[in-house]
Design a protein around this motif. Structure first.
Motif, PDB file in Angstrom:
ATOM      1  N   HIS A   1     -37.423 -20.099  10.602  1.00 37.78           N
ATOM      2  CA  HIS A   1     -36.357 -19.999   9.607  1.00 37.78           C
ATOM      3  C   HIS A   1     -36.474 -21.203   8.667  1.00 37.78           C
ATOM      4  CE1 HIS A   1     -34.900 -22.711  12.710  1.00 37.78           C
ATOM      5  NE2 HIS A   1     -34.055 -23.206  11.835  1.00 37.78           N
ATOM      6  N   LEU A   2     -35.806 -21.135   7.541  1.00 40.55           N
ATOM      7  CA  LEU A   2     -35.850 -22.233   6.582  1.00 40.55           C
ATOM      8  C   LEU A   2     -35.095 -23.438   7.125  1.00 40.55           C
ATOM      9  CD1 LEU A   2     -36.694 -23.136   3.726  1.00 40.55           C
ATOM     10  CD2 LEU A   2     -34.465 -22.306   2.917  1.00 40.55           C
TER      11      LEU A   2
ATOM     12  N   SER B   1     -37.786 -20.557  21.024  1.00 37.93           N
ATOM     13  CA  SER B   1     -38.985 -20.080  20.323  1.00 37.93           C
ATOM     14  C   SER B   1     -39.559 -21.156  19.397  1.00 37.93           C
ATOM     15  CB  SER B   1     -38.668 -18.815  19.530  1.00 37.93           C
ATOM     16  OG  SER B   1     -37.634 -19.045  18.580  1.00 37.93           O
ATOM     17  N   ASP B   2     -38.685 -21.845  18.653  1.00 44.88           N
ATOM     18  CA  ASP B   2     -39.143 -22.929  17.780  1.00 44.88           C
ATOM     19  C   ASP B   2     -39.669 -24.096  18.599  1.00 44.88           C
ATOM     20  OD1 ASP B   2     -38.568 -21.619  15.408  1.00 44.88           O
ATOM     21  OD2 ASP B   2     -36.528 -22.410  15.291  1.00 44.88           O
TER      22      ASP B   2
ATOM     23  N   SER C   1     -41.607 -28.416   9.002  1.00 44.02           N
ATOM     24  CA  SER C   1     -40.627 -27.321   8.931  1.00 44.02           C
ATOM     25  C   SER C   1     -41.311 -25.949   8.958  1.00 44.02           C
ATOM     26  CB  SER C   1     -39.780 -27.456   7.660  1.00 44.02           C
ATOM     27  OG  SER C   1     -40.599 -27.387   6.504  1.00 44.02           O
ATOM     28  N   SER C   2     -42.619 -25.922   8.718  1.00 40.19           N
ATOM     29  CA  SER C   2     -43.357 -24.650   8.751  1.00 40.19           C
ATOM     30  C   SER C   2     -43.498 -24.114  10.173  1.00 40.19           C
ATOM     31  CB  SER C   2     -44.748 -24.837   8.132  1.00 40.19           C
ATOM     32  OG  SER C   2     -45.556 -25.677   8.945  1.00 40.19           O
ATOM     33  N   TRP C   3     -43.140 -24.936  11.155  1.00 42.63           N
ATOM     34  CA  TRP C   3     -43.262 -24.511  12.559  1.00 42.63           C
ATOM     35  C   TRP C   3     -42.014 -23.781  13.053  1.00 42.63           C
ATOM     36  CZ3 TRP C   3     -45.214 -29.960  14.456  1.00 42.63           C
ATOM     37  CH2 TRP C   3     -46.469 -30.208  13.877  1.00 42.63           C
TER      38      TRP C   3
END
Length: 205
Positions: free
Chosen positions: A91-92, A175-176, A86-88
């Motif tokens: 957003h949360l 982007s993600d 999830s750090s990639w």
């Protein structure tokens, strides 16, 4: 297999690729008790109109003692898979796992002696041909091979339902998505790089 629509594939080529590259799969049956055996599987495409899966397990296996013509089994193939942090994301959110998988439900037909011999010959050839000093079935002598065959239980699985799951972060914004690919490529893990390559090869909406 539960597959959200966004990850569901109908691509027969992808299905065949996953099966060929991940042929050591689970043979699952459920008569009286759920049983599962890891076994080497092969696609038989001799007749393009009736593709089926070949495999064999040990005759001593309790699963072999109950399987009979017409029984339904499930073949479960897991392709490349990797953790997605999830750090990639920018957003949360929660972490997840990207993967490719195929599940094939099918009716079985037990192999006769000749079919089992041919199956073992093809299977051995597939994996021996890349060896430095390959040993093919024909090199072993028919008497030896037929003696060893007594311990093998050959099965053909004719598909009734096929499910193809290709979960590659298709639900993420561009982007993600690109950041996930970048992190996977830099991970040093073979499976992660495979998933990155797959992600680069598909179009996200």
């Amino acid at each position: 297999m539960f597959i959200p629509k966004i990850y569901r594939s109908e691509d027969d080529h992808l299905m065949k690729e996953i099966i060929r590259k991940n042929a050591f799969a689970l043979l699952i049956s459920s008569e009286n008790k759920i049983r599962a055996t890891h076994s080497m599987m092969m696609l038989n495409e001799d007749n393009p109109e009736e593709i089926y899966i070949e495999t064999h397990i040990s005759r001593a296996n309790p699963q072999a003692k109950i399987l009979k013509d017409g029984d339904e089994v499930l073949c479960d193939f897991l392709g490349a898979h990797t953790y997605i942090s999830s750090s990639w994301y920018n957003h949360l959110n929660v972490s997840t796992w990207n993967y490719e998988a195929v599940q094939v439900y099918g009716k079985i037909k037990l192999m006769n002696h000749e079919e089992l011999y041919n199956h073992l010959e093809k299977l051995t050839s597939k994996y021996e041909q890349s060896q430095k000093c390959p040993v093919f079935v024909k090199d072993m002598g028919k008497e030896f091979v037929e003696k060893e065959m007594k311990g093998a239980f050959g099965i053909k699985i004719f598909p009734t339902e096929i499910y193809i799951n290709q979960k590659l972060s298709q639900n993420r914004k561009e982007s993600d998505y690109q950041n996930i690919i970048s992190n996977l490529e830099n991970s040093g893990n073979e499976n992660s790089r495979k998933i990155a390559d797959k992600m680069k090869s598909i179009q996200i909406k």
